[in-house]
Scaffold this motif. Structure first.
Motif, PDB file in Angstrom:
ATOM      1  N   TYR A  60       0.862  -1.186   0.000  1.00  0.00           N
ATOM      2  CA  TYR A  60       0.000   0.000   0.000  1.00  0.00           C
ATOM      3  C   TYR A  60       0.898   1.235   0.000  1.00  0.00           C
ATOM      4  CZ  TYR A  60      -4.144   2.816   1.096  1.00  0.00           C
ATOM      5  OH  TYR A  60      -5.183   3.719   1.052  1.00  0.00           O
TER       6      TYR A  60
ATOM      7  N   GLU B 267      -2.515  -7.837  -3.599  1.00  0.00           N
ATOM      8  CA  GLU B 267      -3.121  -6.503  -3.805  1.00  0.00           C
ATOM      9  C   GLU B 267      -2.013  -5.457  -3.720  1.00  0.00           C
ATOM     10  OE1 GLU B 267      -6.891  -5.402  -1.675  1.00  0.00           O
ATOM     11  OE2 GLU B 267      -5.481  -4.095  -0.605  1.00  0.00           O
TER      12      GLU B 267
ATOM     13  N   THR C  52      -1.872  -1.348  -3.872  1.00  0.00           N
ATOM     14  CA  THR C  52      -2.672  -0.108  -3.941  1.00  0.00           C
ATOM     15  C   THR C  52      -1.767   1.119  -3.975  1.00  0.00           C
ATOM     16  OG1 THR C  52      -4.478  -1.078  -2.658  1.00  0.00           O
ATOM     17  CG2 THR C  52      -4.370   1.320  -2.686  1.00  0.00           C
TER      18      THR C  52
ATOM     19  N   ARG D  46      -4.780  -1.511  -7.685  1.00  0.00           N
ATOM     20  CA  ARG D  46      -5.903  -0.754  -7.110  1.00  0.00           C
ATOM     21  C   ARG D  46      -5.431   0.679  -6.864  1.00  0.00           C
ATOM     22  NH1 ARG D  46      -7.423   0.237  -1.683  1.00  0.00           N
ATOM     23  NH2 ARG D  46      -9.683   0.424  -1.438  1.00  0.00           N
TER      24      ARG D  46
ATOM     25  N   THR E  70      -6.847   4.667  -5.305  1.00  0.00           N
ATOM     26  CA  THR E  70      -7.953   5.384  -4.688  1.00  0.00           C
ATOM     27  C   THR E  70      -7.859   6.853  -5.095  1.00  0.00           C
ATOM     28  OG1 THR E  70      -7.208   6.268  -2.577  1.00  0.00           O
ATOM     29  CG2 THR E  70      -7.493   3.906  -2.671  1.00  0.00           C
TER      30      THR E  70
ATOM     31  N   SER F 251     -10.742  -4.316  -0.071  1.00  0.00           N
ATOM     32  CA  SER F 251      -9.289  -4.132   0.048  1.00  0.00           C
ATOM     33  C   SER F 251      -8.747  -4.986   1.195  1.00  0.00           C
ATOM     34  CB  SER F 251      -8.949  -2.661   0.311  1.00  0.00           C
ATOM     35  OG  SER F 251      -7.637  -2.566   0.828  1.00  0.00           O
TER      36      SER F 251
END
Ligand code: SF4
Length: 484
Positions: free
Chosen positions: A219, A251, A253, A277, A279, A416
């Motif tokens: 992340y 994942e 992000t 991913r 945001t 998520s």
């Protein structure tokens, strides 16, 4: 206001209970009775009798109860706070939606009970009885736990996640309490910061290899990671790729964050480096509200940034909103949420405004603002499931308007994992960059936290000594690895 604590030392829990009703009030505490003219709250424990009394705006009230037989200290504390909670509910006419619950992770309480053999229904019922949580919030917590439980499949102690902090923003939002630095103020530090961050990533990569750990999620957050240039972002994402074995990563992000920082070049860097991913966080689609919180972009820019990301092939986009912002109304919040739903992102996170002392808004008297946040949150709780989004993670913070919550909603299959893991606290998360913290979870559930320096100049200036501090990680995590 004065709070009397007579015959007990339950100061922390008593104060937390009173704060549910008087969030902006300052208190002084007395452990001996004394006559008072002004408003006060008095709690006492004598033998097996517990008392809650209050004198508020000249109205005196008194509640009394008996402790269960042979009550230990914890039971006595809970019983006294429950009596006080019920007393203040009556005295103020306020019924807090989360009842007496002061913890930040109500859903973890439910999933932990299920893991220990309870049914979800029983766990929900126990939470309602113990903390007097409203039916509406119980239903929300239950549905969140129901969505989350199948995703929590434990992966084993050799699996870790990585958080990378980019603590710069184009300007500072009025509600922000994060240690974010405006580009204008700290821009010249960015090249040295990015170099240190890349060095830290190579140290983490080496540790992951040495201890035979597997990387699960990555992340990149902030601040606003897209506040730095496309080249700098590429340098950091290159360092991730060069130092980590990315095959097991489920994942990846990147918080693109503020719409005014999103460009085709930066999105292309994010996409080509394998992020799955992103945001985009407008917080509101109302221009008046955006101006009120000090944002330098318009609602249309947020919509354009979303469409640009879609056109470049991003198939998993989250959008963040905040309920309770200054100048927002239930109607304009409804309009924002409906327009965001119409854009059709894969997930939508609805935060409730939290006012911390370090936020500019607090200094402007924000703690006093009357706010219809509850009506906004209620609308999102109703509207998002109708539109196909399920709540999948939920947390609460101190100083949140009306003691409300933050909830991530996602279409099935787009929850998520990182957001779930950070709240679940059962997986080690390695933190890189300033203000990032590393959370080491050992198989017995013990958590050790190591905090990086808060400010970029400290992180850069004391980088070598900070990395020395991380030597202890080998000993703590060594017991987790296959090889050890
Ligand atoms: S974008 Fe986020 S981190 Fe940056 S100033 Fe605004 S609230 Fe703070």
């Amino acid at each position: 206001m004065i709070i009397f604590l007579i015959g007990h030392d339950f100061k922390y829990e008593t104060e937390a209970t009173v704060k549910l009703f008087f969030p902006a009030m300052r208190f002084t505490f007395c452990t001996e009775d004394a006559p008072r003219q002004e408003d006060y709250i008095r709690t006492s424990l004598a033998g097996e009798t517990i008392l809650a009394e209050s004198s508020l705006s000249g109205v005196f009230r008194r509640s009394e109860a008996q402790l269960p037989q042979h009550a230990d200290k914890r039971t006595a504390e809970h019983a006294l706070c429950t009596l006080l909670y019920e007393h203040l509910t009556e005295a103020t006419g306020i019924t807090p939606p989360w009842g007496m619950m002061t913890g930040i992770r109500p859903v973890r309480m439910l999933t932990a009970a299920v893991e220990q053999g309870s049914t979800l229904e029983d766990a929900v019922q126990a939470m309602g009885q113990t903390y007097r949580v409203s039916e509406q919030k119980l239903a929300l917590a239950k549905e969140t736990a129901r969505v989350q439980l199948p995703l929590l499949g434990r992966l084993g102690p050799d699996v870790v996640s990585l958080y990378i902090s980019i603590p710069f923003c184009p300007s500072r939002c009025s509600y922000c309490s994060f240690v974010s630095h405006s580009i204008a103020e700290a821009g010249k530090l960015i090249p040295a910061y990015v170099d240190c961050l890349c060095r830290e990533l190579s140290i983490w990569g080496e540790l992951i290899r040495r201890l035979e750990l597997k990387l699960d999620t990555v992340y990149i957050g902030g601040g606003t990671p897209t506040a730095i240039s496309a080249e700098q972002l590429g340098q950091i994402m290159d360092a991730v790729r060069a130092n980590m074995h990315m095959d097991p990563v489920r994942e990846y992000t990147v918080e693109a964050g503020r719409p005014d920082t999103i460009t085709p070049e930066k999105l292309e860097v994010i996409r080509s480096h394998g992020a799955t991913r992103i945001t985009i966080n407008p917080q509101t689609l109302n221009d008046k509200v955006l101006r009120a919180i000090g944002r330098k972009h318009t609602a249309q820019q947020a919509v354009d940034a979303f469409r640009l990301a879609r056109s470049l092939g991003f198939a998993n986009i989250n959008m963040d909103l905040i309920a309770g912002l200054p100048e927002d109304t239930p109607d304009s919040f409804r309009d924002t949420l409906d327009r965001v739903i119409a854009l059709d992102p894969e997930s939508i996170t609805v935060h409730t405004l939290t006012l911390k002392r370090s936020a500019a808004l607090y200094a402007q008297g924000g703690s006093q603002i009357a706010n219809p946040a509850a009506a906004m949150v209620d609308y999102s709780v109703r509207r998002l499931p109708e539109a196909g989004y399920r709540p999948y993670y939920l947390y609460r913070q101190k100083n949140t308007l009306e003691n409300l919550e933050n909830v991530g909603y996602a279409k099935p299959g787009f929850e998520s994992l990182y957001n779930i893991l950070i709240m679940d606290e059962t997986q080690t998360i390695l933190g890189a960059g300033c203000a990032a913290s590393t959370k080491l979870v050992t198989p017995d559930g013990q958590i050790t936290r190591i905090h990086n320096h808060k400010f970029p100049y400290e992180y850069i200036g004391r980088f070598d000594s900070l990395m020395e501090k991380k030597q202890q990680i080998d000993q703590i995590l060594g017991g987790n690895s296959h090889g050890a």
